[in-house]
Design a protein around this motif. Structure first.
Motif, PDB file in Angstrom:
ATOM      1  N   GLY A  40       0.263  -1.272   0.190  1.00 53.62           N
ATOM      2  CA  GLY A  40       0.122  -0.147  -0.129  1.00 53.62           C
ATOM      3  C   GLY A  40       0.647   1.248  -0.175  1.00 53.62           C
ATOM      4  O   GLY A  40       0.164   2.205  -0.135  1.00 53.62           O
ATOM      5  N   VAL A  41       2.042   1.208  -0.102  1.00 52.89           N
ATOM      6  CA  VAL A  41       3.061   2.081  -0.471  1.00 52.89           C
ATOM      7  C   VAL A  41       2.918   3.148  -1.553  1.00 52.89           C
ATOM      8  O   VAL A  41       3.480   2.908  -2.740  1.00 52.89           O
ATOM      9  CB  VAL A  41       4.313   1.774   0.109  1.00 52.89           C
ATOM     10  N   ILE A  42       2.532   4.576  -1.231  1.00 53.80           N
ATOM     11  CA  ILE A  42       2.323   5.313  -2.548  1.00 53.80           C
ATOM     12  C   ILE A  42       3.687   5.388  -3.342  1.00 53.80           C
ATOM     13  O   ILE A  42       4.965   5.948  -2.580  1.00 53.80           O
ATOM     14  CB  ILE A  42       1.389   6.053  -2.491  1.00 53.80           C
ATOM     15  N   SER A  43       3.586   5.138  -4.925  1.00 56.64           N
ATOM     16  CA  SER A  43       5.142   5.206  -5.087  1.00 56.64           C
ATOM     17  C   SER A  43       5.009   6.405  -6.069  1.00 56.64           C
ATOM     18  O   SER A  43       5.740   7.160  -6.290  1.00 56.64           O
ATOM     19  CB  SER A  43       5.379   3.941  -6.340  1.00 56.64           C
ATOM     20  N   TYR A  44       2.940   6.562  -6.686  1.00 57.53           N
ATOM     21  CA  TYR A  44       2.922   7.770  -7.879  1.00 57.53           C
ATOM     22  C   TYR A  44       1.254   7.921  -6.993  1.00 57.53           C
ATOM     23  O   TYR A  44       0.769   7.531  -6.369  1.00 57.53           O
ATOM     24  CB  TYR A  44       3.148   7.883  -8.703  1.00 57.53           C
ATOM     25  N   ALA A  45       1.433   9.503  -7.384  1.00 56.61           N
ATOM     26  CA  ALA A  45      -0.200   9.998  -6.333  1.00 56.61           C
ATOM     27  C   ALA A  45      -0.313  11.375  -7.157  1.00 56.61           C
ATOM     28  O   ALA A  45       0.424  12.761  -7.309  1.00 56.61           O
ATOM     29  CB  ALA A  45      -1.166  10.216  -4.692  1.00 56.61           C
ATOM     30  N   ASN A  46      -1.771  11.136  -7.602  1.00 54.69           N
ATOM     31  CA  ASN A  46      -1.797  13.095  -8.946  1.00 54.69           C
ATOM     32  C   ASN A  46      -2.240  13.713  -7.288  1.00 54.69           C
ATOM     33  O   ASN A  46      -2.428  13.940  -6.814  1.00 54.69           O
ATOM     34  CB  ASN A  46      -2.397  12.542  -9.156  1.00 54.69           C
ATOM     35  N   ILE A  47      -2.011  14.950  -7.947  1.00 57.55           N
ATOM     36  CA  ILE A  47      -2.335  17.040  -6.745  1.00 57.55           C
ATOM     37  C   ILE A  47      -4.217  16.071  -5.992  1.00 57.55           C
ATOM     38  O   ILE A  47      -4.718  16.438  -5.467  1.00 57.55           O
ATOM     39  CB  ILE A  47      -2.199  17.578  -7.520  1.00 57.55           C
ATOM     40  N   ALA A  48      -4.741  15.353  -7.433  1.00 53.21           N
ATOM     41  CA  ALA A  48      -6.154  15.081  -7.295  1.00 53.21           C
ATOM     42  C   ALA A  48      -6.177  14.208  -5.833  1.00 53.21           C
ATOM     43  O   ALA A  48      -7.244  14.271  -4.200  1.00 53.21           O
ATOM     44  CB  ALA A  48      -6.717  14.493  -7.415  1.00 53.21           C
ATOM     45  N   LEU A  49      -5.764  13.279  -5.499  1.00 56.25           N
ATOM     46  CA  LEU A  49      -5.435  12.396  -4.718  1.00 56.25           C
ATOM     47  C   LEU A  49      -4.819  12.987  -2.874  1.00 56.25           C
ATOM     48  O   LEU A  49      -5.307  12.876  -2.218  1.00 56.25           O
ATOM     49  CB  LEU A  49      -5.084  10.944  -4.639  1.00 56.25           C
ATOM     50  N   ALA A  50      -3.361  14.190  -3.678  1.00 58.45           N
ATOM     51  CA  ALA A  50      -3.254  14.422  -2.239  1.00 58.45           C
ATOM     52  C   ALA A  50      -4.451  14.841  -1.502  1.00 58.45           C
ATOM     53  O   ALA A  50      -4.596  15.604  -0.553  1.00 58.45           O
ATOM     54  CB  ALA A  50      -1.520  15.251  -3.215  1.00 58.45           C
ATOM     55  N   ASN A  51      -4.288  16.013  -2.878  1.00 55.92           N
ATOM     56  CA  ASN A  51      -6.064  16.915  -2.236  1.00 55.92           C
ATOM     57  C   ASN A  51      -6.618  16.218  -1.134  1.00 55.92           C
ATOM     58  O   ASN A  51      -7.439  16.984  -0.299  1.00 55.92           O
ATOM     59  CB  ASN A  51      -6.214  18.063  -2.646  1.00 55.92           C
ATOM     60  N   MET A  52      -7.771  15.435  -1.407  1.00 56.46           N
ATOM     61  CA  MET A  52      -8.338  14.500  -0.928  1.00 56.46           C
ATOM     62  C   MET A  52      -7.894  14.138   0.322  1.00 56.46           C
ATOM     63  O   MET A  52      -8.874  13.747   1.278  1.00 56.46           O
ATOM     64  CB  MET A  52      -8.512  13.653  -1.596  1.00 56.46           C
ATOM     65  N   ILE A  53      -6.431  13.635   0.392  1.00 51.73           N
ATOM     66  CA  ILE A  53      -6.334  13.111   1.756  1.00 51.73           C
ATOM     67  C   ILE A  53      -5.074  14.373   3.264  1.00 51.73           C
ATOM     68  O   ILE A  53      -4.907  13.831   3.566  1.00 51.73           O
ATOM     69  CB  ILE A  53      -5.178  11.681   1.901  1.00 51.73           C
ATOM     70  N   GLY A  54      -5.541  15.479   2.478  1.00 50.97           N
ATOM     71  CA  GLY A  54      -5.155  16.932   3.416  1.00 50.97           C
ATOM     72  C   GLY A  54      -4.146  17.113   2.912  1.00 50.97           C
ATOM     73  O   GLY A  54      -3.387  18.107   3.761  1.00 50.97           O
ATOM     74  N   HIS A  55      -3.779  17.064   1.203  1.00 55.90           N
ATOM     75  CA  HIS A  55      -2.059  17.338   1.651  1.00 55.90           C
ATOM     76  C   HIS A  55      -1.802  18.145   0.325  1.00 55.90           C
ATOM     77  O   HIS A  55      -2.676  18.297  -0.781  1.00 55.90           O
ATOM     78  CB  HIS A  55      -0.695  16.159   1.178  1.00 55.90           C
TER      79      HIS A  55
END
Length: 483
Positions: A40-55
Motif C-alpha cells: 500500500g506504499v504510494i509510489s505515485y499519486a496525482n495532486i487530486a489524491l493528495a488534496n483528498m487526503i489533506g496535502h
C-alpha cells in the motif's frame, strides 16, 4: 522503490514521452490516481489524491501507506486485494473516510487492478479514487426527504389522539427534532392575558433560565414572528442585520425556524427549531422544505392544542361540583385510587379528612336555601385556601366534605384540620358556623373503603362528643360503638 520488490519500470509501463502526456492528463482531472506496492506504499499519486487526503503536494504523499490511510482494518485491505485477485478489477469499493488534517467526513469510491511484471506476478496496484460525498449527500437527502414525509404523515395521524397537554407537547418537540435533525426545539404557548409567550416543552434546552423565560409580543425574535403572524426561516443569522442585536438575547443558534401556531387568525403559540445536526462534519442550514414541514406541523398542533384544552375543560366539568367549584365525589374516588396505587409501589403516607357543618339544617331553615348554598360555597373557598396545592378538596355529599392529603401523617393532618376549624368559626357568615372533622391515616393492607370508614367513624365521634372539634381515628372507636 528499492527494498519493496517492485521494478519501477513495471510500475510505469508507458514510454517516457507517453508517460509525460499521461501524467499531464491525470494531473488535470479531479479524480485521485495512485500507484502503490502490495503493502500500500504510494509510489505515485496525482495532486487530486493528495488534496483528498489533506496535502498540498504530490511529494507530501509519496511514501505514505494508502491502505492504512483508507482501510480501517487489515481485514478490509485483504478483502479488497482478494477481490482483485479473483475478479481482476474492483469496480466499486465505497467507504467513509475522515480526513485526519481537518476531521472532514467524506464518502469515497475506489477502483483498481494489479500491476504485473513480465512473469505475470502482481507487484502493485494502480487505481482511481472518486470523491462522491456530494452524490452520497444528494442520495441521503432524497432518502431523508422521503423519511421526513413518512414521519410527518405519522405525526399528523397521532397528534390529535392525545388528551393531555404534557404528553402532546413532548411528542411534538421530539418528533420535530427527529424529522428535521434539529439540536433544539421548543414549543411556546401564548398567554393572552399577559400578552406573552412562554415555553411549555422543549428538546435540547438544558438551561432553566430559557425554560422559564417569557417573551412579549413584538420583542425579538419570537415575539416579532408571533405578532406578525408570519413564519421565519433564518439560514445564517450572521447575515441578518435585523436580528444582529437580538441573537444575544435568544437561545437560537446560527440557523433556525420560527412558526406561529394559529387557529384561524387566533394566536395560540409558536414553534422554535434551531441548528441542524452536522452532515459529514459540515454545518448545514435549514431550508425552505424544512420551513414547509414546520408550518404543516404547526397547523396540526394548533388543532391538537385546542382539542386538549377542550378535553381538559370537559373533564374538569365532570369532576367539579357546580355549587362550590371544588372537586366532587368522583374526583375524590379517583384520587384515592391513585394514591393507593402509589403507596403499593413505594413507601409513603396518606391521610384523609372528612367534615360536615354542625346544625346545617337549622341554618338552612333559618336563612333559606340560597344562604345555605352560599355557606357551602364559602366553605369550599376556605378549604382551598387553607390546604396545600397537592391536597384534593372535594364535596362528598350535601354538607359533607372530604380531603385527600398525600404524604401526610396523623399529626400534620390534625394540625391542618384544626386550622380549617378555627378559620370557619371566625368567618363572617350570617351567624357563627362550626364544623366537625374526622381524620384517618392509611395503613398497609387496608382498602379504600376501610380508610373512608375510619375517617367517617372519627367524624361521628367528633359530632357526638360535642361538635366543633377534630378527632383522629382510633381502633377503640369501633369497640365503643359496637362495630
Amino acid at each position: 522503490m528499492e527494498g519493496e520488490g517492485i521494478n519501477q519500470n513495471n510500475m510505469n509501463p508507458l514510454g517516457s514521452e507517453s508517460l509525460v502526456m499521461y501524467r499531464r492528463f491525470i494531473e488535470s482531472i479531479r479524480s485521485g490516481i495512485f500507484m502503490v506496492n502490495l503493502s500500500g506504499v504510494i509510489s505515485y499519486a496525482n495532486i487530486a489524491l493528495a488534496n483528498m487526503i489533506g496535502h498540498d503536494t504530490r511529494a507530501a504523499v509519496t511514501g505514505l501507506n494508502l491502505f492504512q490511510e483508507f482501510f480501517k482494518s487489515a481485514e478490509q485491505k485483504e478483502a479488497f486485494l482478494h477481490e482483485i485477485t479473483n475478479i481482476g478489477s474492483k469496480k466499486i469499493y465505497e467507504f467513509k473516510y475522515r480526513r485526519p488534517k481537518d476531521g472532514l467526513d467524506m464518502v469515497l469510491t475506489m477502483s483498481g487492478h494489479y500491476i504485473r511484471n513480465e512473469k505475470g506476478e502482481a507487484v502493485g496496484v494502480e487505481g482511481v479514487v472518486y470523491d462522491v460525498t456530494d452524490k452520497a449527500e444528494l442520495e441521503a437527502n432524497l432518502l431523508n426527504e422521503k423519511h421526513k414525509l413518512e414521519l410527518l404523515l405519522g405525526l399528523n395521524e397521532k397528534v390529535n389522539s392525545f388528551k393531555e397537554m404534557e404528553t402532546l407537547v413532548n411528542f411534538v418537540v421530539d418528533e420535530i427534532s427527529n424529522i428535521l435533525q434539529a439540536k433544539r426545539v421548543s414549543l411556546m404557548k401564548f398567554d393572552d392575558k399577559k400578552n406573552e409567550l412562554y415555553i411549555i416543552g422543549s428538546v435540547g434546552i438544558e438551561d432553566e433560565y430559557f425554560k422559564s423565560v417569557r417573551v412579549r409580543l413584538g420583542d425579538p425574535i419570537v415575539g416579532i414572528v408571533a405578532e406578525e403572524r408570519k413564519p421565519l426561516l433564518i439560514k445564517n443569522i450572521e447575515y441578518e442585520s435585523k436580528f444582529q442585536r437580538a441573537k444575544k438575547l435568544s437561545y437560537m443558534g446560527r440557523s433556525f425556524i420560527i412558526v406561529p401556531i394559529l387557529n384561524d387568525k387566533k394566536l395560540i403559540g409558536a414553534i422554535n427549531v434551531a441548528d441542524k445536526m452536522p452532515v459529514h462534519g459540515r454545518e448545514v442550514s435549514f431550508d425552505e422544505t424544512d420551513l414547509k414541514i414546520v408550518c404543516a406541523i404547526g397547523r396540526e398542533v394548533a388543532v391538537a392544542l385546542e382539542n386538549v384544552e377542550l378535553y381538559k375543560e370537559l373533564n374538569l366539568l365532570t369532576v367539579t361540583d357546580p355549587l362550590t367549584h371544588i372537586y366532587n365525589y368522583r374526583k375524590f374516588s379517583d384520587s384515592l385510587e391513585f394514591e393507593f396505587k402509589r403507596l403499593r409501589r413505594s413507601k409513603g403516607t396518606l391521610c384523609i379528612m372528612m367534615m360536615d357543618v354542625d346544625k346545617f339544617k337549622s341554618y338552612n331553615d333559618t336563612y333559606g336555601h340560597l344562604e345555605g348554598d352560599a355557606l357551602l360555597s364559602g366553605l369550599g373557598e376556605i378549604l382551598k385556601s387553607s390546604l396545600r396545592e397537592t391536597d384534593v378538596v372535594c364535596r362528598y355529599a350535601g354538607d359533607e366534605f372530604c380531603i385527600v392529603l398525600p404524604d401526610s401523617e396523623r399529626s400534620g393532618a390534625k394540625k391542618a384540620a384544626e386550622k380549617i376549624k378555627d378559620t370557619v368559626e371566625s368567618y363572617p357568615f350570617k351567624r357563627k358556623v362550626t364544623i366537625s372533622l374526622g381524620v384517618a391515616q392509611y395503613e398497609p393492607g387496608i382498602e379504600q373503603k376501610e380508610l373512608i370508614r375510619r375517617a367517617d367513624k372519627a367524624l361521628y365521634e367528633s359530632k357526638h362528643k360535642g361538635r366543633n372539634q377534630v378527632f383522629l381515628y382510633d381502633p377503640s372507636m369501633d369497640v365503643e360503638n359496637g362495630s
